[in-house]
Write an enzyme that holds these catalytic residues in place. Sequence first.
Site, PDB file in Angstrom:
ATOM      1  N   ARG A   1       0.847  -1.183   0.000  1.00  0.00           N
ATOM      2  CA  ARG A   1       0.000   0.000   0.000  1.00  0.00           C
ATOM      3  C   ARG A   1       0.890   1.242   0.000  1.00  0.00           C
ATOM      4  O   ARG A   1       1.965   1.262   0.619  1.00  0.00           O
ATOM      5  CB  ARG A   1      -0.914   0.040   1.233  1.00  0.00           C
ATOM      6  CG  ARG A   1      -2.116  -0.888   1.161  1.00  0.00           C
ATOM      7  CD  ARG A   1      -3.122  -0.453   0.101  1.00  0.00           C
ATOM      8  NE  ARG A   1      -4.334  -1.268   0.094  1.00  0.00           N
ATOM      9  CZ  ARG A   1      -4.509  -2.348  -0.638  1.00  0.00           C
ATOM     10  NH1 ARG A   1      -3.523  -2.791  -1.413  1.00  0.00           N
ATOM     11  NH2 ARG A   1      -5.652  -3.010  -0.603  1.00  0.00           N
TER      12      ARG A   1
ATOM     13  N   GLU B   1      -3.681   7.714  -5.362  1.00  0.00           N
ATOM     14  CA  GLU B   1      -4.041   6.938  -6.543  1.00  0.00           C
ATOM     15  C   GLU B   1      -5.417   7.371  -7.042  1.00  0.00           C
ATOM     16  O   GLU B   1      -6.316   7.587  -6.215  1.00  0.00           O
ATOM     17  CB  GLU B   1      -4.061   5.441  -6.218  1.00  0.00           C
ATOM     18  CG  GLU B   1      -2.698   4.892  -5.853  1.00  0.00           C
ATOM     19  CD  GLU B   1      -2.710   3.392  -5.571  1.00  0.00           C
ATOM     20  OE1 GLU B   1      -3.767   2.745  -5.784  1.00  0.00           O
ATOM     21  OE2 GLU B   1      -1.690   2.858  -5.132  1.00  0.00           O
TER      22      GLU B   1
ATOM     23  N   HIS C   1      -0.335   0.259  -9.792  1.00  0.00           N
ATOM     24  CA  HIS C   1      -1.085  -0.641  -8.913  1.00  0.00           C
ATOM     25  C   HIS C   1      -1.681  -1.798  -9.719  1.00  0.00           C
ATOM     26  O   HIS C   1      -2.893  -2.053  -9.691  1.00  0.00           O
ATOM     27  CB  HIS C   1      -2.206   0.111  -8.176  1.00  0.00           C
ATOM     28  CG  HIS C   1      -2.634  -0.579  -6.913  1.00  0.00           C
ATOM     29  ND1 HIS C   1      -3.176   0.084  -5.838  1.00  0.00           N
ATOM     30  CD2 HIS C   1      -2.601  -1.895  -6.541  1.00  0.00           C
ATOM     31  CE1 HIS C   1      -3.464  -0.763  -4.873  1.00  0.00           C
ATOM     32  NE2 HIS C   1      -3.107  -1.970  -5.274  1.00  0.00           N
TER      33      HIS C   1
END
Length: 322
Positions: free
Chosen positions: A235, A264, A286
């Site tokens: 993360r 993000e 990601h």
Amino acid sequence: MSHHIVFLDHEGIAPSVRVPPISFPHSWQSYGYTAPEQVVARLQGATIALTCSVPLREEQLRQLPDLQMISLALTGTDIVDTDYCQRRGITVTNVPAYASNTVAEHVIATIYELFRRPACYHQLMRRVHRQETAAKNIYFDYRVRDVAGKTLGIIGSGPIAQRLGELASKMGMEVVYDDRNGARCGFGFVSRTALLEMSDVVSVNVPLTPETDNMIGRAELARMKRDAVIINTARGGIINEAALIEALQQGKIGGAAIDVVVNEPLAADDPLFALVDLPNFILTPHMAWSSEDAMQTLISGSVDNIHRFVEGERLKASPLAS
């Protein structure tokens, strides 16, 4: 009863992935993506919400009296106010181990790129072809190192961390794990300080919690070998991004591969883009989790959780092992 199911963001799943059929009476509404300000309107009357990445916060959930279940098509639960759901009796489920292999493989791929540099040398050959650089008999433009014999330090001990350790060991790497301040002991577990100092590769594989937020900062990066690399597929926020930028720009560490960031999706003016042209920095959006195989497992597991809930099973989100 007939349930009303709303899938808030089917764009989070590749078109090739099949959503399993729902076998009980229901109505179904699916949206490509749902912005935060659209959540309440789209979930009005819904009894079950399915989401890949759309956050569901208390201020929204308070306005959704019919909601009984949230099926998370992801590993974590940090996008949902689980404390409020528990108080209100809303069931929250996740699919905790669906990406253990695919994320581990992504880490391995970035290790090889940072050590062996095939993509860098491919780009060099493109420049030679375009006559932007001179052709030579032997090229030493980028340092190339073997992966076998190097030490991989894994911060985490959950399913992804365990699979990563298994793959790395088969590649000839020495693998050590963070002992979580002495909570884990035995062969292969070392203190975080020792892990940072001895590892050629540090891989972050823990959930984002108050304890892990900014866990790797300037002091921790300074403990690493100058040619060691750090990889984060967990993360954003676990590695302090300002400290990482400084460490790479000043040559304090050997490289980094980052698949997750604080903000993000990443905006074009994000400070991390200051590193994007460095040959020892890999930035991906990601996507370490997103193999077609893993996504099929994910959506199948999410729909299975819905079936189990409707059939009366008492379910709850699985905690992430770290």
